[in-house]
Design a protein around this motif. Structure first.
Motif, PDB file in Angstrom:
ATOM      1  N   TYR A 143      37.371 -23.932  48.190  1.00 36.50           N
ATOM      2  CA  TYR A 143      37.902 -22.567  48.121  1.00 36.50           C
ATOM      3  C   TYR A 143      38.820 -22.269  49.304  1.00 36.50           C
ATOM      4  O   TYR A 143      39.537 -21.270  49.290  1.00 36.50           O
ATOM      5  CB  TYR A 143      36.755 -21.550  48.082  1.00 36.50           C
ATOM      6  CG  TYR A 143      35.954 -21.565  46.805  1.00 36.50           C
ATOM      7  CD1 TYR A 143      36.473 -21.050  45.623  1.00 36.50           C
ATOM      8  CD2 TYR A 143      34.670 -22.105  46.772  1.00 36.50           C
ATOM      9  CE1 TYR A 143      35.740 -21.074  44.436  1.00 36.50           C
ATOM     10  CE2 TYR A 143      33.925 -22.125  45.600  1.00 36.50           C
ATOM     11  CZ  TYR A 143      34.460 -21.608  44.438  1.00 36.50           C
ATOM     12  OH  TYR A 143      33.735 -21.634  43.275  1.00 36.50           O
ATOM     13  N   ASN A 144      38.802 -23.114  50.328  1.00 39.75           N
ATOM     14  CA  ASN A 144      39.659 -22.904  51.503  1.00 39.75           C
ATOM     15  C   ASN A 144      41.144 -22.969  51.163  1.00 39.75           C
ATOM     16  O   ASN A 144      41.953 -22.267  51.765  1.00 39.75           O
ATOM     17  CB  ASN A 144      39.360 -23.936  52.583  1.00 39.75           C
ATOM     18  CG  ASN A 144      38.113 -23.619  53.379  1.00 39.75           C
ATOM     19  OD1 ASN A 144      37.037 -23.481  52.803  1.00 39.75           O
ATOM     20  ND2 ASN A 144      38.238 -23.495  54.682  1.00 39.75           N
ATOM     21  N   ALA A 145      41.511 -23.835  50.216  1.00 41.88           N
ATOM     22  CA  ALA A 145      42.920 -24.011  49.870  1.00 41.88           C
ATOM     23  C   ALA A 145      43.527 -22.726  49.324  1.00 41.88           C
ATOM     24  O   ALA A 145      44.729 -22.500  49.435  1.00 41.88           O
ATOM     25  CB  ALA A 145      43.082 -25.133  48.848  1.00 41.88           C
ATOM     26  N   GLN A 146      42.658 -21.887  48.749  1.00 43.50           N
ATOM     27  CA  GLN A 146      43.095 -20.576  48.280  1.00 43.50           C
ATOM     28  C   GLN A 146      44.164 -20.696  47.195  1.00 43.50           C
ATOM     29  O   GLN A 146      45.129 -19.945  47.143  1.00 43.50           O
ATOM     30  CB  GLN A 146      43.607 -19.781  49.463  1.00 43.50           C
ATOM     31  CG  GLN A 146      43.235 -18.319  49.574  1.00 43.50           C
ATOM     32  CD  GLN A 146      41.812 -17.941  49.340  1.00 43.50           C
ATOM     33  OE1 GLN A 146      40.958 -18.044  50.216  1.00 43.50           O
ATOM     34  NE2 GLN A 146      41.542 -17.464  48.147  1.00 43.50           N
ATOM     35  N   THR A 147      43.986 -21.691  46.303  1.00 42.99           N
ATOM     36  CA  THR A 147      44.876 -21.825  45.154  1.00 42.99           C
ATOM     37  C   THR A 147      44.090 -21.497  43.889  1.00 42.99           C
ATOM     38  O   THR A 147      42.873 -21.711  43.826  1.00 42.99           O
ATOM     39  CB  THR A 147      45.438 -23.254  45.023  1.00 42.99           C
ATOM     40  OG1 THR A 147      44.364 -24.167  44.729  1.00 42.99           O
ATOM     41  CG2 THR A 147      46.150 -23.685  46.299  1.00 42.99           C
ATOM     42  N   LEU A 148      44.787 -20.994  42.896  1.00 42.89           N
ATOM     43  CA  LEU A 148      44.134 -20.666  41.633  1.00 42.89           C
ATOM     44  C   LEU A 148      43.485 -21.903  41.028  1.00 42.89           C
ATOM     45  O   LEU A 148      42.341 -21.860  40.556  1.00 42.89           O
ATOM     46  CB  LEU A 148      45.161 -20.069  40.661  1.00 42.89           C
ATOM     47  CG  LEU A 148      44.652 -19.733  39.258  1.00 42.89           C
ATOM     48  CD1 LEU A 148      43.529 -18.713  39.316  1.00 42.89           C
ATOM     49  CD2 LEU A 148      45.796 -19.218  38.381  1.00 42.89           C
ATOM     50  N   GLU A 149      44.194 -23.025  41.066  1.00 44.49           N
ATOM     51  CA  GLU A 149      43.684 -24.259  40.474  1.00 44.49           C
ATOM     52  C   GLU A 149      42.362 -24.690  41.105  1.00 44.49           C
ATOM     53  O   GLU A 149      41.393 -24.994  40.403  1.00 44.49           O
ATOM     54  CB  GLU A 149      44.716 -25.380  40.626  1.00 44.49           C
ATOM     55  CG  GLU A 149      44.251 -26.713  40.055  1.00 44.49           C
ATOM     56  CD  GLU A 149      45.219 -27.854  40.348  1.00 44.49           C
ATOM     57  OE1 GLU A 149      44.999 -28.952  39.816  1.00 44.49           O
ATOM     58  OE2 GLU A 149      46.184 -27.640  41.114  1.00 44.49           O
ATOM     59  N   HIS A 151      40.289 -22.876  43.050  1.00 44.85           N
ATOM     60  CA  HIS A 151      39.244 -21.874  42.879  1.00 44.85           C
ATOM     61  C   HIS A 151      38.558 -22.049  41.521  1.00 44.85           C
ATOM     62  O   HIS A 151      37.327 -22.033  41.422  1.00 44.85           O
ATOM     63  CB  HIS A 151      39.842 -20.470  42.990  1.00 44.85           C
ATOM     64  CG  HIS A 151      39.678 -19.837  44.338  1.00 44.85           C
ATOM     65  ND1 HIS A 151      40.073 -20.449  45.508  1.00 44.85           N
ATOM     66  CD2 HIS A 151      39.148 -18.642  44.712  1.00 44.85           C
ATOM     67  CE1 HIS A 151      39.802 -19.645  46.525  1.00 44.85           C
ATOM     68  NE2 HIS A 151      39.233 -18.551  46.070  1.00 44.85           N
ATOM     69  N   ILE A 152      39.363 -22.225  40.487  1.00 42.95           N
ATOM     70  CA  ILE A 152      38.794 -22.368  39.143  1.00 42.95           C
ATOM     71  C   ILE A 152      38.024 -23.681  39.016  1.00 42.95           C
ATOM     72  O   ILE A 152      36.902 -23.718  38.502  1.00 42.95           O
ATOM     73  CB  ILE A 152      39.900 -22.269  38.081  1.00 42.95           C
ATOM     74  CG1 ILE A 152      40.412 -20.829  38.012  1.00 42.95           C
ATOM     75  CG2 ILE A 152      39.382 -22.731  36.716  1.00 42.95           C
ATOM     76  CD1 ILE A 152      41.550 -20.620  37.051  1.00 42.95           C
ATOM     77  N   LYS A 153      38.610 -24.775  39.497  1.00 45.49           N
ATOM     78  CA  LYS A 153      37.958 -26.080  39.410  1.00 45.49           C
ATOM     79  C   LYS A 153      36.635 -26.091  40.160  1.00 45.49           C
ATOM     80  O   LYS A 153      35.624 -26.603  39.653  1.00 45.49           O
ATOM     81  CB  LYS A 153      38.888 -27.164  39.971  1.00 45.49           C
ATOM     82  CG  LYS A 153      38.345 -28.582  39.868  1.00 45.49           C
ATOM     83  CD  LYS A 153      38.205 -29.022  38.424  1.00 45.49           C
ATOM     84  CE  LYS A 153      37.776 -30.473  38.319  1.00 45.49           C
ATOM     85  NZ  LYS A 153      37.583 -30.903  36.913  1.00 45.49           N
ATOM     86  N   SER A 154      36.615 -25.525  41.345  1.00 39.96           N
ATOM     87  CA  SER A 154      35.391 -25.487  42.152  1.00 39.96           C
ATOM     88  C   SER A 154      34.306 -24.682  41.456  1.00 39.96           C
ATOM     89  O   SER A 154      33.124 -25.063  41.458  1.00 39.96           O
ATOM     90  CB  SER A 154      35.689 -24.888  43.534  1.00 39.96           C
ATOM     91  OG  SER A 154      36.632 -25.670  44.231  1.00 39.96           O
ATOM     92  N   THR A 155      34.703 -23.573  40.851  1.00 41.73           N
ATOM     93  CA  THR A 155      33.748 -22.730  40.133  1.00 41.73           C
ATOM     94  C   THR A 155      33.167 -23.465  38.935  1.00 41.73           C
ATOM     95  O   THR A 155      31.950 -23.432  38.689  1.00 41.73           O
ATOM     96  CB  THR A 155      34.435 -21.424  39.693  1.00 41.73           C
ATOM     97  OG1 THR A 155      34.963 -20.769  40.851  1.00 41.73           O
ATOM     98  CG2 THR A 155      33.463 -20.500  38.978  1.00 41.73           C
ATOM     99  N   GLU A 156      34.017 -24.166  38.202  1.00 42.64           N
ATOM    100  CA  GLU A 156      33.544 -24.935  37.053  1.00 42.64           C
ATOM    101  C   GLU A 156      32.592 -26.049  37.479  1.00 42.64           C
ATOM    102  O   GLU A 156      31.582 -26.309  36.802  1.00 42.64           O
ATOM    103  CB  GLU A 156      34.736 -25.514  36.298  1.00 42.64           C
ATOM    104  CG  GLU A 156      35.585 -24.458  35.588  1.00 42.64           C
ATOM    105  CD  GLU A 156      36.875 -24.997  35.009  1.00 42.64           C
ATOM    106  OE1 GLU A 156      37.493 -24.312  34.184  1.00 42.64           O
ATOM    107  OE2 GLU A 156      37.282 -26.119  35.403  1.00 42.64           O
ATOM    108  N   LEU A 157      32.894 -26.706  38.594  1.00 43.71           N
ATOM    109  CA  LEU A 157      32.029 -27.783  39.082  1.00 43.71           C
ATOM    110  C   LEU A 157      30.639 -27.263  39.445  1.00 43.71           C
ATOM    111  O   LEU A 157      29.617 -27.876  39.086  1.00 43.71           O
ATOM    112  CB  LEU A 157      32.675 -28.460  40.298  1.00 43.71           C
ATOM    113  CG  LEU A 157      33.869 -29.368  40.004  1.00 43.71           C
ATOM    114  CD1 LEU A 157      34.619 -29.702  41.289  1.00 43.71           C
ATOM    115  CD2 LEU A 157      33.410 -30.654  39.314  1.00 43.71           C
ATOM    116  N   ILE A 158      30.592 -26.139  40.154  1.00 49.04           N
ATOM    117  CA  ILE A 158      29.294 -25.560  40.513  1.00 49.04           C
ATOM    118  C   ILE A 158      28.550 -25.141  39.246  1.00 49.04           C
ATOM    119  O   ILE A 158      27.321 -25.261  39.159  1.00 49.04           O
ATOM    120  CB  ILE A 158      29.471 -24.382  41.483  1.00 49.04           C
ATOM    121  CG1 ILE A 158      30.012 -24.888  42.823  1.00 49.04           C
ATOM    122  CG2 ILE A 158      28.151 -23.641  41.702  1.00 49.04           C
ATOM    123  CD1 ILE A 158      30.373 -23.794  43.814  1.00 49.04           C
TER     124      ILE A 158
END
Length: 360
Positions: A143-149, A151-158
């Motif tokens: 989430y540090n990168a602060q990019t939409l891609e 943020h979404i990918k990290s959320t899906e992984l969790i």
């Protein structure tokens, strides 16, 4: 004895029924195969995001955590501990950035999955091989990168790790909708991008604090339609020359803060912080040497934000905050403070009280 054996067999069989082997690509494009939902997890970073996406029940299966990042937001940490005292009993695994991260401790906790931030993964270097050779599946989120891609990918992984894919999809969709709404309004308005400067105000008025280039607040301000004056001089985070800030003449200045700071003039924001005190601290920045000539100061366009509200899936509200600060007429209907609190009410078991966004 027989009854206990039957219960044990049933529990084992149930775990086999509910856990399926899956293969995911993490944010670095690494293929990771593990049984999902994972039964023993170590959360290396983003502990609040893990709870929001996985639900509070996800912490029933967390066996270790880099707790310092949560404890740094002391009031937030205390709020969660009051709600769920068992959080204090989760073993800490140390910090990557201070070289106190313990591979031995992680291995001893016997996790199925270790969730790391991108910067942690890169900072651990060859220690990753030691962890993987012990049979631990390492999944990288960011989430540090602060990019939409990401943020979404990290959320899906969790969501996959915790077995909460539908919940994760809903949270990711909300975030995407906010970004797309801001982008559409900016495109329709077609206004010149205001110059914006963001500074972490823990050091107070007398010492210039860290600013942000292409990640964290720097990326948020750019995503919200701003011309980040720090971007040409700072890649990730660092300090600008004081004369450079004055010469760049930002139209909007945002000072971020935590619940505590280094001195009596540090910027304070967050849980338990009084609006009057936060406003007083922010007013102090008007008197910083040389700042009286800056457009943002002359036009009273100084803002405060909670530093703990970035690099997280919760920061959609902060995109709204920056957008409204820079384009008040275009985004006059938005209430970023309420949006931030509404996320807690919808996805987390406790809601903080305090001040998280501020405008002079």
């Amino acid at each position: 004895m027989v009854k206990s054996f039957v219960v044990l067999v049933f529990t084992f069989c149930a775990s086999l029924v509910w856990a399926d082997q899956v293969t995911v690509k993490d944010v670095l494009g690494r293929d990771v195969t593990f049984n999902a939902p994972a039964q023993r997890v170590i959360v290396g970073f983003y502990p609040e995001d893990y709870m929001a996406i996985g639900t509070e029940a996800a912490y029933d299966k967390v066996v270790g955590v880099s707790r310092y990042i949560w404890e740094a937001r002391s009031a937030n940490w205390e709020m969660y501990v009051k709600h769920r005292p068992s959080l204090q009993d989760i073993p800490a695994i140390g910090r990557v950035d201070t070289q106190t991260f313990s591979v031995e401790k992680v291995v001893s906790l016997n996790p199925d999955v270790l969730v790391l931030a991108d910067w942690q993964y890169k900072g651990l270097g060859t220690d990753i091989e030691r962890l993987e050779s012990a049979g631990i599946k390492v999944i990288v989120v960011d989430y540090n990168a602060q990019t939409l891609e990401r943020h979404i990918k990290s959320t899906e992984l969790i969501g996959v790790i915790t077995g909460q894919e539908k919940r994760a999809a809903a949270i990711a969709a909300d975030y995407k909708n906010t970004v797309e709404m801001v982008n559409k309004r900016l495109a329709d308005a077609n206004l010149p991008a205001p110059k914006v400067y963001t500074e972490f105000g823990a050091s107070g008025v007398q010492e210039l604090g860290f600013t942000f280039g292409k990640n964290m607040w720097g990326a948020i301000s750019t995503m919200a339609g701003g011309d980040n004056i720090s971007a040409p001089f700072v890649e990730w985070w660092g300090k600008l020359n004081p004369e450079q800030v004055i010469a760049s003449n930002p139209d909007v200045i945002v000072i971020t803060g935590y619940e505590t700071g280094k001195g009596t003039d540090s910027m304070l924001m967050g849980q338990g912080v009084d609006d009057t005190e936060a406003r007083k601290r922010l007013e102090g920045y008007k008197n910083r040497l040389g700042w009286s000539t800056i457009s943002a100061v002359q036009n009273n366009r100084l803002y405060g934000a909670y530093h703990g509200a970035c690099r997280t899936i919760l920061d959609a509200a902060m995109i709204e905050f920056y957008a409204k600060a820079m384009y008040p007429e275009v985004f006059s209907d938005l209430d970023p403070e309420q949006a931030y609190l509404d996320f807690y009410k919808k996805y987390l078991p406790a809601t903080p009280e305090g001040i998280f966004t501020l405008a002079l």
